[in-house]
Scaffold this motif. Structure first.
Motif, PDB file in Angstrom:
ATOM      1  N   ILE A   1       0.848  -1.188   0.000  1.00 52.20           N
ATOM      2  CA  ILE A   1       0.000   0.000   0.000  1.00 52.20           C
ATOM      3  C   ILE A   1       0.884   1.238   0.000  1.00 52.20           C
ATOM      4  O   ILE A   1       1.886   1.302   0.711  1.00 52.20           O
ATOM      5  CB  ILE A   1      -0.932  -0.015   1.222  1.00 52.20           C
ATOM      6  CG1 ILE A   1      -1.914  -1.187   1.098  1.00 52.20           C
ATOM      7  CG2 ILE A   1      -1.673   1.303   1.373  1.00 52.20           C
ATOM      8  CD1 ILE A   1      -2.779  -1.385   2.311  1.00 52.20           C
ATOM      9  N   GLU A   2       0.513   2.210  -0.822  1.00 54.74           N
ATOM     10  CA  GLU A   2       1.211   3.488  -0.854  1.00 54.74           C
ATOM     11  C   GLU A   2       0.354   4.527  -0.150  1.00 54.74           C
ATOM     12  O   GLU A   2      -0.866   4.471  -0.197  1.00 54.74           O
ATOM     13  CB  GLU A   2       1.435   3.944  -2.296  1.00 54.74           C
ATOM     14  CG  GLU A   2       2.351   3.037  -3.075  1.00 54.74           C
ATOM     15  CD  GLU A   2       2.559   3.524  -4.499  1.00 54.74           C
ATOM     16  OE1 GLU A   2       2.320   4.719  -4.774  1.00 54.74           O
ATOM     17  OE2 GLU A   2       2.966   2.712  -5.321  1.00 54.74           O
ATOM     18  N   ALA A   3       0.998   5.469   0.499  1.00 52.52           N
ATOM     19  CA  ALA A   3       0.265   6.529   1.188  1.00 52.52           C
ATOM     20  C   ALA A   3       0.909   7.870   0.853  1.00 52.52           C
ATOM     21  O   ALA A   3       2.122   7.963   0.662  1.00 52.52           O
ATOM     22  CB  ALA A   3       0.289   6.301   2.695  1.00 52.52           C
ATOM     23  N   TYR A   4       0.081   8.893   0.783  1.00 52.56           N
ATOM     24  CA  TYR A   4       0.528  10.240   0.464  1.00 52.56           C
ATOM     25  C   TYR A   4      -0.092  11.225   1.445  1.00 52.56           C
ATOM     26  O   TYR A   4      -1.213  11.040   1.880  1.00 52.56           O
ATOM     27  CB  TYR A   4       0.111  10.627  -0.960  1.00 52.56           C
ATOM     28  CG  TYR A   4       0.609   9.652  -1.992  1.00 52.56           C
ATOM     29  CD1 TYR A   4       1.866   9.798  -2.549  1.00 52.56           C
ATOM     30  CD2 TYR A   4      -0.168   8.558  -2.374  1.00 52.56           C
ATOM     31  CE1 TYR A   4       2.341   8.885  -3.478  1.00 52.56           C
ATOM     32  CE2 TYR A   4       0.292   7.649  -3.302  1.00 52.56           C
ATOM     33  CZ  TYR A   4       1.544   7.815  -3.852  1.00 52.56           C
ATOM     34  OH  TYR A   4       2.019   6.911  -4.766  1.00 52.56           O
ATOM     35  N   VAL A   5       0.629  12.266   1.758  1.00 60.21           N
ATOM     36  CA  VAL A   5       0.096  13.322   2.603  1.00 60.21           C
ATOM     37  C   VAL A   5      -0.656  14.280   1.701  1.00 60.21           C
ATOM     38  O   VAL A   5      -0.094  14.830   0.750  1.00 60.21           O
ATOM     39  CB  VAL A   5       1.224  14.063   3.359  1.00 60.21           C
ATOM     40  CG1 VAL A   5       0.677  15.234   4.142  1.00 60.21           C
ATOM     41  CG2 VAL A   5       1.959  13.097   4.268  1.00 60.21           C
ATOM     42  N   ARG A   6      -1.943  14.473   1.952  1.00 61.14           N
ATOM     43  CA  ARG A   6      -2.762  15.361   1.133  1.00 61.14           C
ATOM     44  C   ARG A   6      -2.442  16.816   1.423  1.00 61.14           C
ATOM     45  O   ARG A   6      -2.322  17.635   0.551  1.00 61.14           O
ATOM     46  CB  ARG A   6      -4.243  15.092   1.380  1.00 61.14           C
ATOM     47  CG  ARG A   6      -5.150  15.941   0.531  1.00 61.14           C
ATOM     48  CD  ARG A   6      -6.616  15.703   0.920  1.00 61.14           C
ATOM     49  NE  ARG A   6      -7.469  16.646   0.265  1.00 61.14           N
ATOM     50  CZ  ARG A   6      -7.692  17.879   0.681  1.00 61.14           C
ATOM     51  NH1 ARG A   6      -7.106  18.321   1.759  1.00 61.14           N
ATOM     52  NH2 ARG A   6      -8.485  18.672   0.021  1.00 61.14           N
ATOM     53  N   SER A   7      -2.312  17.131   2.676  1.00 64.03           N
ATOM     54  CA  SER A   7      -2.033  18.500   3.078  1.00 64.03           C
ATOM     55  C   SER A   7      -1.462  18.467   4.485  1.00 64.03           C
ATOM     56  O   SER A   7      -1.873  17.648   5.302  1.00 64.03           O
ATOM     57  CB  SER A   7      -3.313  19.332   3.053  1.00 64.03           C
ATOM     58  OG  SER A   7      -3.047  20.658   3.408  1.00 64.03           O
TER      59      SER A   7
ATOM     60  N   SER B   1      -9.675  18.900   6.644  1.00 59.17           N
ATOM     61  CA  SER B   1      -9.014  18.489   7.889  1.00 59.17           C
ATOM     62  C   SER B   1      -8.259  17.169   7.806  1.00 59.17           C
ATOM     63  O   SER B   1      -8.101  16.481   8.801  1.00 59.17           O
ATOM     64  CB  SER B   1     -10.070  18.409   8.997  1.00 59.17           C
ATOM     65  OG  SER B   1     -10.739  19.628   9.123  1.00 59.17           O
ATOM     66  N   PHE B   2      -7.769  16.775   6.636  1.00 55.57           N
ATOM     67  CA  PHE B   2      -6.945  15.575   6.514  1.00 55.57           C
ATOM     68  C   PHE B   2      -5.484  15.967   6.733  1.00 55.57           C
ATOM     69  O   PHE B   2      -4.661  15.887   5.841  1.00 55.57           O
ATOM     70  CB  PHE B   2      -7.101  14.934   5.130  1.00 55.57           C
ATOM     71  CG  PHE B   2      -8.335  14.113   4.973  1.00 55.57           C
ATOM     72  CD1 PHE B   2      -8.316  12.767   5.269  1.00 55.57           C
ATOM     73  CD2 PHE B   2      -9.509  14.685   4.531  1.00 55.57           C
ATOM     74  CE1 PHE B   2      -9.454  11.995   5.123  1.00 55.57           C
ATOM     75  CE2 PHE B   2     -10.648  13.923   4.384  1.00 55.57           C
ATOM     76  CZ  PHE B   2     -10.631  12.577   4.678  1.00 55.57           C
TER      77      PHE B   2
END
Length: 104
Positions: A63-69, A84-85
């Motif tokens: 699984i890959e994950a990314y910071v949205r903001s 608010s993510f």
């Protein structure tokens, strides 16, 4: 939950679809979008990512994950939960502990 989504998409003929997941710290319904739940979700997500494993259905796909903001986007005209993510307050203070400091 990820595998349930994979199965549902396969039933409608879509087998390769990227999944983006996250947990907002505010703005949702039923008192589930709160900082404490976001912290638990993201801490457990990091543990899973560090293991470099996929899901039971697709174990070969890590699984890959990314910071949205990094910071709240309260000035954007979108639903509050989508603002608010994040992991930091606008003043730069962390909303919750995400990364544990090592003993070194």
């Amino acid at each position: 939950m990820v595998d349930a989504f994979y199965r549902a998409m396969e039933r409608v003929g879509v087998s390769e679809v990227p999944i983006v997941i996250g947990w907002p710290t505010a703005g949702g319904e039923h008192n589930v979008t709160m900082t404490q739940n976001a912290a638990i979700f993201n801490q457990n997500l990091l543990k899973h990512l560090e293991a470099r494993k996929g899901t039971p259905k697709k174990p070969q796909f890590a699984i890959e994950a990314y910071v949205r903001s990094l910071y709240d986007e309260k000035d954007k005209s979108i639903h509050r939960s989508y603002q608010s993510f994040v992991i930091f307050e606008n003043n730069g203070n962390p909303k919750y502990t995400l990364f544990k400091k090592s003993g070194n």
